[in-house]
Design a protein around this motif. Structure first.
Motif, PDB file in Angstrom:
ATOM      1  N   GLY A 254      40.811  34.782  26.794  1.00  0.00           N
ATOM      2  CA  GLY A 254      39.715  35.435  26.136  1.00  0.00           C
ATOM      3  C   GLY A 254      38.476  35.413  27.148  1.00  0.00           C
ATOM      4  O   GLY A 254      37.922  36.457  26.917  1.00  0.00           O
ATOM      5  N   TYR A 255      38.168  34.461  27.616  1.00  0.00           N
ATOM      6  CA  TYR A 255      36.730  34.481  28.370  1.00  0.00           C
ATOM      7  C   TYR A 255      36.879  35.572  29.818  1.00  0.00           C
ATOM      8  O   TYR A 255      36.024  36.268  29.766  1.00  0.00           O
ATOM      9  N   VAL A 256      37.854  35.375  30.598  1.00  0.00           N
ATOM     10  CA  VAL A 256      38.079  36.635  31.382  1.00  0.00           C
ATOM     11  C   VAL A 256      38.125  37.966  30.847  1.00  0.00           C
ATOM     12  O   VAL A 256      37.437  38.787  31.733  1.00  0.00           O
ATOM     13  N   ALA A 257      38.623  38.044  29.891  1.00  0.00           N
ATOM     14  CA  ALA A 257      38.732  39.513  29.408  1.00  0.00           C
ATOM     15  C   ALA A 257      37.424  39.964  29.002  1.00  0.00           C
ATOM     16  O   ALA A 257      36.974  41.035  29.596  1.00  0.00           O
ATOM     17  N   SER A 258      36.612  39.051  28.441  1.00  0.00           N
ATOM     18  CA  SER A 258      35.166  39.361  28.048  1.00  0.00           C
ATOM     19  C   SER A 258      34.186  39.578  29.337  1.00  0.00           C
ATOM     20  O   SER A 258      33.476  40.530  29.264  1.00  0.00           O
ATOM     21  N   VAL A 259      34.624  38.706  30.423  1.00  0.00           N
ATOM     22  CA  VAL A 259      33.844  38.978  31.588  1.00  0.00           C
ATOM     23  C   VAL A 259      34.183  40.404  32.409  1.00  0.00           C
ATOM     24  O   VAL A 259      33.148  41.209  32.669  1.00  0.00           O
ATOM     25  N   VAL A 260      35.354  40.774  32.288  1.00  0.00           N
ATOM     26  CA  VAL A 260      35.812  42.062  32.960  1.00  0.00           C
ATOM     27  C   VAL A 260      35.279  43.149  32.046  1.00  0.00           C
ATOM     28  O   VAL A 260      34.568  44.341  32.635  1.00  0.00           O
TER      29      VAL A 260
END
Length: 297
Positions: A254-260
């Protein structure tokens, strides 16, 4: 147009949900940071399930006299040092005038923009250049009331079938339907569940098939322009799928997807994604994560 990065530091014990009014109007340059203790009223995630494009952070801190004040003051100092010289403003959302002294101190010390407000809504009327109507944003899209009702029913049924009671089923359904129409529907639901339940991974696993189906429905509505450029919804879903398949934990996914999604399409966006992931997870783990996703945005 000058882009200003804004941080909203929420004294939830002081303002409760009223302080969050207007959070759905925020954009990708905003960050909401909620500080709360056991003394605060229960946070209903439906109040912040739709927080626009803003990043959301939540910190549960120890109860005690002026505990929230101290933590917000220290976080303000952290931001003042980190953001000095940049186009950044910090707004403490609280009715407590005791913050005014520390606000005055950091304004005089660093010159950054710091203020206090009783709720987010007052501060969301930002000056922007007139723009043509263009739906190339990550804001919530208009959704069918019939489909939203059906989504609500399917989520409640899935949760009840998994053995949870009606209260949990209703709360989870509210979170999901509140995020329906968002381009980042999957990650928004994941983050909202994480903030509300300790066993959020189990709950998310139960409803993910349903949410994925309706998230895909939103993606198809947004495909007005057919080009080689992927929509943020497509990027979000693809990154989550890749990392999930690679065996990463849901909170990392979830975190990485939001950063991307936040940096997708921006100048130097790839570099910023790389730096953020490395900073969060370290050189070894961070590089492995980035290697999995770098070809997909």
């Amino acid at each position: 147009m000058i882009i200003i990065e804004t941080y909203y530091l929420i004294d939830f014990e002081n303002v409760n949900k009223d302080g969050l009014v207007g959070c759905n109007k925020l954009d990708k340059n905003d960050t909401i940071v909620i500080f709360f203790t056991d003394n605060a009223k229960k946070i209903d995630m439906s109040d912040i399930a739709d927080h626009g494009e803003a990043e959301l952070e939540m910190y549960k801190i120890p109860s005690g006299k002026q505990s929230v004040d101290i933590h917000i003051g220290s976080y303000l100092g952290y931001l003042a040092g980190k953001k000095e010289g940049s186009k950044t403003r910090v707004i403490i959302v609280s009715k407590d005038t005791d913050y005014d002294n520390v606000i005055r101190f950091w304004k005089e010390k660093t010159g950054i923009s710091v203020s206090r407000s009783k709720q987010i809504k007052i501060e969301t009327q930002k000056t922007k250049e007139p723009t043509k109507k263009n739906t190339n944003s990550n804001a919530a899209n208009k959704v069918s009331g019939t489909k939203k009702t059906k989504l609500n029913q399917e989520v409640m049924q899935a949760v009840r079938n998994a053995g949870y009671d009606a209260s949990v089923a209703n709360n989870v359904a509210q979170i999901v339907t509140g995020a329906y129409g968002n381009e980042r529907m999957l990650s928004d639901v994941h983050n909202a569940l994480k903030s509300k339940y300790t066993n959020y991974k189990d709950v998310y696993a139960v409803i993910k098939p349903v949410v994925s189906k309706y998230s895909g429905d939103v993606s198809s509505k947004n495909s007005v322009k057919k080009s080689a450029v992927k929509s943020k919804s497509e990027i979000n879903s693809e990154i989550m799928r890749i990392l999930s398949k690679a065996g990463y934990e849901d909170d990392i996914v979830g975190y990485v997807a939001s950063v991307v999604v936040k940096n997708y399409g921006l100048k130097n966006g790839k570099q910023q994604i790389y730096r953020t992931i490395i900073s969060k997870y370290g050189q070894g783990c961070g590089l492995n994560i980035y290697t999995h996703i770098k070809k997909h945005f």
